[in-house]
Design an enzyme around this catalytic site. Structure first.
Site, PDB file in Angstrom:
ATOM      1  N   GLU A  40      23.093   5.673  57.076  1.00  0.00           N
ATOM      2  CA  GLU A  40      23.642   4.985  55.915  1.00  0.00           C
ATOM      3  C   GLU A  40      24.991   5.608  55.580  1.00  0.00           C
ATOM      4  O   GLU A  40      25.245   6.773  55.877  1.00  0.00           O
ATOM      5  CB  GLU A  40      22.676   5.133  54.732  1.00  0.00           C
ATOM      6  CG  GLU A  40      23.058   4.335  53.503  1.00  0.00           C
ATOM      7  CD  GLU A  40      22.073   4.488  52.366  1.00  0.00           C
ATOM      8  OE1 GLU A  40      22.019   3.594  51.509  1.00  0.00           O
ATOM      9  OE2 GLU A  40      21.356   5.515  52.320  1.00  0.00           O
ATOM     10  N   LYS A 112      21.407  -4.256  52.279  1.00  0.00           N
ATOM     11  CA  LYS A 112      20.286  -3.533  51.671  1.00  0.00           C
ATOM     12  C   LYS A 112      19.735  -4.317  50.481  1.00  0.00           C
ATOM     13  O   LYS A 112      20.463  -4.666  49.551  1.00  0.00           O
ATOM     14  CB  LYS A 112      20.771  -2.154  51.227  1.00  0.00           C
ATOM     15  CG  LYS A 112      19.717  -1.249  50.629  1.00  0.00           C
ATOM     16  CD  LYS A 112      20.357   0.078  50.246  1.00  0.00           C
ATOM     17  CE  LYS A 112      19.386   1.029  49.584  1.00  0.00           C
ATOM     18  NZ  LYS A 112      20.076   2.288  49.182  1.00  0.00           N
ATOM     19  N   CYS A 153      17.457   2.908  53.989  1.00  0.00           N
ATOM     20  CA  CYS A 153      17.114   3.978  53.058  1.00  0.00           C
ATOM     21  C   CYS A 153      16.014   3.602  52.060  1.00  0.00           C
ATOM     22  O   CYS A 153      14.845   3.539  52.401  1.00  0.00           O
ATOM     23  CB  CYS A 153      18.382   4.456  52.367  1.00  0.00           C
ATOM     24  SG  CYS A 153      18.219   6.121  51.640  1.00  0.00           S
TER      25      CYS A 153
END
Length: 272
Positions: A40, A112, A153
């Site tokens: 990330e 995301k 994440c």
């Protein structure tokens, strides 16, 4: 096929980060990797939105994505930029994962979905949604004969996304991350192993690690986990480096046959 995860210690200067990335991707390619995942915030690990606005632009014409595409073509590999900030029209950013093919073409990108908005006792509120706009679509892509599902994440705390990706055919799920040290020590291994076990999928997690220019400290410990939940490759610290593992879809078939969770799932009512 050999899949690789690159562990980095990205700073606030994109050019220096890309130089570091080129060296690590080159190492992975020399070791036979067909696919390379980066962490990330690969391109820049900025401290706030103001710093992001100085370096992050729109997706189209982005010089760092262009450099990544050229790097994929140079080595003839699938290069997966775990994420970078991409400027949006509303003044916020997408935390975007971008996959390039061996010819340098863009094959897929994923924004995301889950954003960390929390009020932590004794600390100031942290609202990722003030800087980023969450995505709304799960994404899969082909890597040779294998289907890849994408997450980033904080997504790893939401098993429904991983379940949906597996049902859509994903045999491996990528989880680029920049986990903090306390949450990494407590949750990193167990969450990623759980996501692999629940879905009978390979999980590859490329991490940021160490103390960064912005003062943040990240956990490192990049992982590759098989569909039975076994860790087959791990960086045992927070230093930059590369891990690799041989990946095959047969292990997915065997795991899902032995524990057919996806096939046995049933809808149910919830009491009001």
């Amino acid at each position: 096929m050999k899949f690789a995860a690159v562990q980095m210690r990205s700073g606030m200067h994109p050019g220096a980060n890309m130089d570091a990335l080129e060296a690590l991707v080159g190492e992975a390619a020399e070791r036979g990797a067909h696919y390379v995942l980066t962490p990330e915030v690969t391109t820049v690990f900025a401290e706030n939105a103001a710093q992001l606005r100085e370096v992050a632009g729109p997706h189209e014409g982005d010089p760092y994505l262009a450099r990544a595409a050229a790097l994929a073509k140079t080595h003839g590999i699938h290069l997966h930029i775990g994420s970078q900030a991409v400027a949006l029209a509303d003044g916020r950013f997408a935390n975007r994962s971008v996959l390039f093919g061996p010819d340098g073409s863009e094959l897929a990108h994923y924004d995301k979905i889950h954003l960390f908005d929390a009020q932590i006792s004794g600390l100031n509120a942290y609202r990722e949604s003030e800087t980023y706009a969450g995505g709304d679509t799960a994404v899969t892509a082909k890597i040779g004969d294998l289907t890849l599902g994408m997450a980033i994440c904080y997504d790893m705390r939401f098993p429904a996304l991983f379940n949906a990706l597996a049902k859509a055919g994903a045999e491996m799920i990528s989880v680029p991350a920049a986990f903090t040290v306390p949450t990494g020590q407590a949750h990193w291994h167990v969450l990623l192993r759980a996501r692999a076990i629940e879905t009978g999928s390979w999980v590859i997690a490329a991490a940021q690690g160490g103390t960064h220019e912005n003062g943040r400290a990240t956990y490192g410990h990049s992982l590759i986990i098989d569909p039975w939940g076994r860790i087959v490759a791990e960086m045992d610290d927070d230093a930059p480096g590369v891990i690799l593992a041989e990946i095959d879809s047969e292990a997915v078939r065997e795991a899902r046959q032995r524990i057919p969770v996806l096939a046995n799932e049933r809808a149910f009512a919830v009491p009001e």
